[in-house]
Design an enzyme around this catalytic site. Structure first.
Site, PDB file in Angstrom:
ATOM      1  N   SER A   1       0.832  -1.212   0.000  1.00 32.43           N
ATOM      2  CA  SER A   1       0.000   0.000   0.000  1.00 32.43           C
ATOM      3  C   SER A   1       0.862   1.257   0.000  1.00 32.43           C
ATOM      4  CB  SER A   1      -0.975   0.002   1.175  1.00 32.43           C
ATOM      5  OG  SER A   1      -0.339  -0.308   2.383  1.00 32.43           O
TER       6      SER A   1
ATOM      7  N   HIS B   1      -2.076  -8.901   1.904  1.00 31.63           N
ATOM      8  CA  HIS B   1      -1.755  -7.641   2.612  1.00 31.63           C
ATOM      9  C   HIS B   1      -2.916  -7.362   3.571  1.00 31.63           C
ATOM     10  CE1 HIS B   1       0.197  -3.944   3.366  1.00 31.63           C
ATOM     11  NE2 HIS B   1      -0.227  -3.218   2.366  1.00 31.63           N
TER      12      HIS B   1
HETATM   13  N1  HAX Z   1       1.885 -20.391   6.317  1.00 33.41           N
HETATM   14  C1  HAX Z   1       2.382 -21.276   5.430  1.00 33.41           C
HETATM   15  N2  HAX Z   1       3.373 -20.959   4.582  1.00 33.41           N
HETATM   16  C2  HAX Z   1       3.895 -19.750   4.672  1.00 33.41           C
HETATM   17  C3  HAX Z   1       3.443 -18.803   5.609  1.00 33.41           C
HETATM   18  C4  HAX Z   1       2.372 -19.176   6.441  1.00 33.41           C
HETATM   19  N3  HAX Z   1       1.841 -18.314   7.313  1.00 33.41           N
HETATM   20  N4  HAX Z   1       4.160 -17.674   5.455  1.00 33.41           N
HETATM   21  C5  HAX Z   1       5.018 -17.899   4.458  1.00 33.41           C
HETATM   22  N5  HAX Z   1       4.857 -19.154   3.984  1.00 33.41           N
HETATM   23  C6  HAX Z   1       5.518 -19.767   2.833  1.00 33.41           C
HETATM   24  C7  HAX Z   1       5.306 -18.879   1.619  1.00 33.41           C
HETATM   25  O1  HAX Z   1       4.046 -19.119   1.011  1.00 33.41           O
HETATM   26  C8  HAX Z   1       6.466 -19.252   0.759  1.00 33.41           C
HETATM   27  O2  HAX Z   1       6.159 -20.468   0.134  1.00 33.41           O
HETATM   28  P1  HAX Z   1       6.583 -20.743  -1.414  1.00 33.41           P
HETATM   29  O3  HAX Z   1       8.060 -20.698  -1.406  1.00 33.41           O
HETATM   30  O4  HAX Z   1       5.998 -22.076  -1.708  1.00 33.41           O
HETATM   31  O5  HAX Z   1       5.970 -19.625  -2.205  1.00 33.41           O
HETATM   32  C9  HAX Z   1       7.571 -19.510   1.791  1.00 33.41           C
HETATM   33  O6  HAX Z   1       6.897 -19.743   3.032  1.00 33.41           O
HETATM   34  C10 HAX Z   1       8.504 -18.341   1.977  1.00 33.41           C
HETATM   35  O7  HAX Z   1       7.755 -17.190   2.260  1.00 33.41           O
HETATM   36  P2  HAX Z   1       8.369 -16.016   3.162  1.00 33.41           P
HETATM   37  O8  HAX Z   1       9.574 -15.487   2.461  1.00 33.41           O
HETATM   38  O9  HAX Z   1       8.522 -16.470   4.556  1.00 33.41           O
HETATM   39  O10 HAX Z   1       7.194 -14.965   3.163  1.00 33.41           O
HETATM   40  P3  HAX Z   1       6.898 -13.838   2.069  1.00 33.41           P
HETATM   41  O11 HAX Z   1       7.729 -12.659   2.374  1.00 33.41           O
HETATM   42  O12 HAX Z   1       6.941 -14.373   0.684  1.00 33.41           O
HETATM   43  O13 HAX Z   1       5.372 -13.527   2.379  1.00 33.41           O
HETATM   44  C11 HAX Z   1       3.519 -13.191   3.786  1.00 33.41           C
HETATM   45  C12 HAX Z   1       4.998 -12.892   3.560  1.00 33.41           C
HETATM   46  C13 HAX Z   1       3.014 -12.342   4.928  1.00 33.41           C
HETATM   47  C14 HAX Z   1       2.724 -12.822   2.510  1.00 33.41           C
HETATM   48  C15 HAX Z   1       3.382 -14.700   4.109  1.00 33.41           C
HETATM   49  O14 HAX Z   1       4.053 -14.983   5.321  1.00 33.41           O
HETATM   50  C16 HAX Z   1       1.940 -15.161   4.190  1.00 33.41           C
HETATM   51  O15 HAX Z   1       1.339 -15.483   3.153  1.00 33.41           O
HETATM   52  N6  HAX Z   1       1.351 -15.187   5.430  1.00 33.41           N
HETATM   53  C17 HAX Z   1      -0.025 -15.540   5.606  1.00 33.41           C
HETATM   54  C18 HAX Z   1      -0.912 -14.379   5.174  1.00 33.41           C
HETATM   55  C19 HAX Z   1      -0.776 -13.207   6.143  1.00 33.41           C
HETATM   56  O16 HAX Z   1      -0.770 -13.385   7.347  1.00 33.41           O
HETATM   57  N7  HAX Z   1      -0.680 -11.978   5.577  1.00 33.41           N
HETATM   58  C20 HAX Z   1      -0.646 -10.775   6.410  1.00 33.41           C
HETATM   59  C21 HAX Z   1       0.696 -10.108   6.430  1.00 33.41           C
HETATM   60  C22 HAX Z   1       0.685  -8.848   7.229  1.00 33.41           C
HETATM   61  C23 HAX Z   1       0.280  -7.692   6.375  1.00 33.41           C
HETATM   62  O17 HAX Z   1       0.948  -7.236   5.455  1.00 33.41           O
HETATM   63  N8  HAX Z   1      -0.872  -7.162   6.621  1.00 33.41           N
HETATM   64  O18 HAX Z   1      -1.284  -6.141   5.882  1.00 33.41           O
END
Ligand code: HAX
Length: 429
Positions: free
Chosen positions: A233, A263
């Site tokens: 954002s 997000h």
């Molecule tokens: N559960 C399972 N797997 C997860 C995970 C979770 N909570 N968090 C990360 N992973 C996985 C990713 O999907 C990724 O898998 P692939 O390699 O197969 O694509 C791997 O772990 C590495 O990811 P990462 O580097 O640790 O995390 P990213 O920086 O790519 O993504 C996210 C960060 C927040 C998007 C991710 O942790 C996620 O999808 N979490 C769940 C959704 C969530 O809680 N989102 C809110 C975030 C807070 C925010 O911004 N709010 O606005």
């Protein structure tokens, strides 16, 4: 002129000079190397932006203008806005003046409500909020002054004028979105004298202890306001604003990014996750049941909502802030007990799963359950509340950028073939 505008105006020459001095002194220094993996990995970790409002460190989380967010938990969102913009907390008189300024600017034109009424009944609340913000663009001082020949050193002033107007109006619009979308009755009249957050709380019209709910909403608005410059954002807003699109266009762009499930929309997914657990186990699951459920989710290729983060490598202090509030006010809420259990058990599951770089909760892991407790059960609405809060950070960031004279954002892209061509060994014949 308001005290905030005066104060910021006095800082602008210094901000501009500092930006110039930094470039003069250190312009040729290197701060980041970029690997191919980063290019294909969402540019994670590349230092390429300036954002002075806040930083997120992997081990401490959100620091707003040098102050850890948990130290600011009892402040009002207006205080946070003042801090984000000026780098200092307001005095009592300054805070009062800002409240009065917001009150003066808070009336929402009728055409915005007409726009809301014209939208299809099942519209997503985020689409409704954003449509209203774009409708309000009609009021933009920045756009009018730009086309009258406004000079670059004055951009910040028009941007701040639009920003203050938008912040002042957004709680009324967001509350109307809630009441109209979920057929709660007519919008409730604004009482700006209550303060920005408490007024939003009362306009939602929840049938709960208003003092406690206002405290919760203030905490919610305060903790979500800013999260440095590279999140979807903030970066989207900054990019659009750098094209000198006015703050209504820019904030709307940022909030469209906030509407994504990875997000801002994640908070609704988190609540669905917690409710799913409650329904499946008819209440609070045993430890074994919860762990089994988490594995089912992970083995099904889904993420555990509310866990993991692109930058944080510790429990999100904003989660801790809400957790502290829940311990004080919501100790008997079963959903909060489930959230607690998840917090205790899931990090180990995620560690064992081995994918997520952070096994810890982010802010979204708890907020939905608390909102649900207060009767705000329509979880599609939650991102709108996030958006109300985030408008403070987006606007501070874009006003600072204009004050510092930042140019249009335009990184260089390359093709996949170009990348391959850089590293491929010539085939020997
Ligand atoms: N559960 C399972 N797997 C997860 C995970 C979770 N909570 N968090 C990360 N992973 C996985 C990713 O999907 C990724 O898998 P692939 O390699 O197969 O694509 C791997 O772990 C590495 O990811 P990462 O580097 O640790 O995390 P990213 O920086 O790519 O993504 C996210 C960060 C927040 C998007 C991710 O942790 C996620 O999808 N979490 C769940 C959704 C969530 O809680 N989102 C809110 C975030 C807070 C925010 O911004 N709010 O606005």
């Amino acid at each position: 002129m308001s005290k905030l505008i005066d104060k910021f105006a006095a800082q602008v020459p210094g901000l501009r000079q500092q930006a110039k001095d930094i470039v003069t002194k250190y312009g040729a220094e290197k701060v980041s190397d970029v690997t191919v993996a980063q290019m294909f990995g969402g540019m994670r970790g590349i230092k390429g932006l300036i954002c002075d409002t806040s930083v997120v460190t992997p081990d401490k989380g959100l620091i707003v203008r040098g102050q850890p967010i948990l130290d600011l938990a009892d402040r009002t969102p207006e205080d946070i806005f003042w801090l984000l913009l000026t780098g200092e907390l307001p005095s009592e008189a300054e805070a009062h003046d800002l409240d009065q300024d917001f009150a003066r600017r808070s009336e929402v034109p009728d055409y915005v409500f007409d726009v809301l009424r014209a939208l299809p009944a099942g519209s997503h609340p985020m689409a409704m909020l954003n449509t209203c913000i774009l409708a309000l663009e009609h009021e933009s001082v920045f756009r009018t002054r730009y086309f009258e020949g406004m000079k670059k050193p004055d951009y910040w002033e028009a941007a701040l004028e639009d920003g203050l107007n938008l912040i002042a109006k957004i709680p009324t619009i967001a509350a109307a979105v809630y009441r109209m979308r979920y057929e709660k009755g007519d919008p409730i009249a604004s009482k700006p004298e209550l303060g920005w957050g408490a007024n939003y709380a009362q306009m939602l019209g929840m049938d709960v202890d208003q003092d406690e709910f206002a405290k919760f909403i203030n905490l919610y608005l305060n903790l979500h306001a800013d999260h440095e410059g590279g999140n979807v954002s903030a970066f989207s807003c900054a990019t659009v604003a750098s094209a000198l699109s006015d703050p209504y266009y820019s904030v709307s762009a940022g909030l469209n990014g906030l509407a994504g499930p990875l997000h801002g929309l994640a908070n609704q997914e988190c609540l669905r996750f917690v409710l799913g657990i409650r329904d499946r186990y008819n209440g609070i699951p045993t430890d074994d049941q919860l762990v089994e459920y988490a594995w089912e989710i992970l083995n099904g290729g889904q993420v555990i909502p509310g866990y993991g983060h692109a930058v944080l490598r510790c429990p999100d202090p904003r989660f801790i802030g809400f957790h502290n509030f829940a311990e004080k006010y919501l100790a008997d809420e079963p959903l909060v007990t489930i959230v607690d259990k998840i917090y205790r058990l899931i990090p180990d599951v995620l560690r064992e799963h081995g994918k997520a770089k952070s096994p810890f909760p982010n802010v979204d892991a708890i907020t939905g359950s608390m909102l649900y407790h207060y009767g705000l059960t329509e979880y599609r609405y939650y991102t709108v509340m996030f958006a109300v809060s985030r408008s403070l950070g987006l606007i501070s960031q874009l006003v600072l950028s204009r004050a510092m004279g930042m140019p249009i954002i335009r990184p260089k892209s390359v093709t996949s073939d170009w990348v391959v061509s850089q590293f491929e060994q010539p085939v020997k014949v």
